[in-house]
Write an enzyme that holds these catalytic residues in place. Structure first.
Site, short mmCIF file in Angstrom:
data_model
loop_
_atom_site.label_atom_id
_atom_site.label_comp_id
_atom_site.label_asym_id
_atom_site.label_seq_id
_atom_site.Cartn_x
_atom_site.Cartn_y
_atom_site.Cartn_z
N GLY A 20 0.81 -1.21 0.00
CA GLY A 20 0.00 0.00 0.00
C GLY A 20 0.84 1.26 0.00
N ALA A 21 1.95 1.22 -0.76
CA ALA A 21 2.91 2.33 -0.71
C ALA A 21 2.59 3.46 -1.67
CB ALA A 21 4.32 1.79 -1.00
N ASN A 22 1.44 3.40 -2.33
CA ASN A 22 1.13 4.45 -3.30
C ASN A 22 0.50 5.68 -2.67
OD1 ASN A 22 -1.14 2.23 -3.38
ND2 ASN A 22 -2.17 4.17 -3.80
N GLY A 24 -0.96 7.65 1.42
CA GLY A 24 -1.14 7.59 2.86
C GLY A 24 0.11 7.21 3.63
N GLY A 26 1.59 4.38 3.86
CA GLY A 26 2.51 3.54 3.10
C GLY A 26 3.49 4.36 2.30
N SER A 144 -4.55 -1.52 14.48
CA SER A 144 -5.31 -0.30 14.73
C SER A 144 -5.88 -0.35 16.15
CB SER A 144 -6.47 -0.20 13.72
OG SER A 144 -7.44 0.73 14.14
N TYR A 169 -14.26 -4.49 10.46
CA TYR A 169 -12.96 -3.82 10.45
C TYR A 169 -12.18 -4.17 11.71
CZ TYR A 169 -9.45 -0.12 10.66
OH TYR A 169 -8.26 0.56 10.76
#
Length: 298
Positions: A20-22, A24, A26, A144, A169
């Site tokens: 998820g490095a694209n 936020g 990440g 979280s 979640y």
């Protein structure tokens, strides 16, 4: 604890995979690791956004490469893992989805459990050989504060009988913690030079709050982001500390040290009682192996 990104030790010679490095947290984590000398693999579902992130990191002088990874599709997870031919010093299991209407992954899993937990479980198992090859690797799984409202219901793990997006979640984030702590127990027992830890960012203002929840939830969270949340640059410090702090013991959980764990500098924090239940962790591990078809060679 007063700790900032400038306190990250030199990462030269280390290879890091960040899911998820694209965008936020990440993207911020990948950028800071690259700034400190790490070679970072941006593991992204959306390659268009990934290209923009890659350009940003390279323009800042960092070393990075882009690879497609869709954690909601086990075929994609297997393809990504098979393409990793070099040792991996750090695996940052960061990507996630939060509170969407009920949907399923390509493999028929409830989307939040499938993406947040099962995808990362499979990825870690498939990369285990590359982590071992690094000699002293670290796996950081991002959970979280929401794990505290989670409960693992093995009779309806995929929420087919009853689905409430926030409960689901919380379940997926509890599963993240159970996995991180159980992985620590298992690598210790096997005598492996791998450290498994977990982290949470507190309440950090990122695009996660707006990517999936329904409109009403997004309106409420936009207001709470402005009033309560800390900046993403502050929220990423706990995962970065978990990823880079020298001598951090396996099984550690790092989060903001402020009231309620919502904001503040990174420090070791506690978990819910459910997250520390070894029997639930063992059973979840076995179910996860069965569902994903991935077995850890320990």
């Amino acid at each position: 604890m007063s700790w900032s990104a400038s306190d990250i030790p030199d990462q030269s010679g280390r290879r890091a995979v960040v899911t998820g490095a694209n965008s936020g947290l990440g993207l911020l984590a990948a950028r800071e690791l690259a700034r400190k000398g790490a070679e970072v693999v941006l593991a992204c579902r959306d390659l268009r956004k990934g290209q923009a992130a890659l350009a940003q990191i390279r323009e800042a002088g960092g070393s990075a490469e882009l690879a497609r990874l869709d954690l909601a599709d086990l075929a994609s997870v297997r393809a990504f893992a098979a393409a990793q031919e070099r040792p991996i010093d750090l695996l940052l299991n960061n990507a996630g989805v939060m509170a969407p209407p009920r949907r399923e992954t390509a493999d028929g899993f409830e989307l939040q459990l499938g993406t947040n937990h099962l995808g990362h479980f499979a990825l870690t198992g498939l990369l285990l050989e590359r982590l071992q090859a690094a000699g002293a690797a670290r796996v950081v799984t991002v959970s979280s504060n929401g794990h505290r409202m989670g409960r693992i219901d093995f009779d309806d793990l995929q929420c087919r009988r009853r689905y409430f997006r926030w409960t689901a979640y919380g379940r997926s984030k509890l599963a993240n913690l159970l996995f991180a702590l159980e992985l620590d127990r298992r690598v210790r027992a096997a005598g492996m030079a791998i450290v498994s830890v977990a982290a949470h960012p507190g309440y950090a203002a990122t695009n996660l709050q707006f990517a999936a929840p329904p409109l009403l939830d997004r309106i409420v969270m936009r207001a709470s982001n402005a009033i309560i949340a800390q900046r993403a640059e502050q929220g990423v410090l706990a995962p970065l500390y978990a990823a880079t702090a020298p001598g951090l013991p396996g099984g550690s959980y790092v989060g903001p040290g402020g009231p309620g764990g919502w904001r503040g500098g990174p420090q070791l924090v506690g978990t819910s009682r459910r997250a520390r239940d070894p029997e639930t962790a063992r059973r979840l591990w076995e179910v996860s192996e069965s569902l994903t078809g991935v077995r850890f060679d320990l």
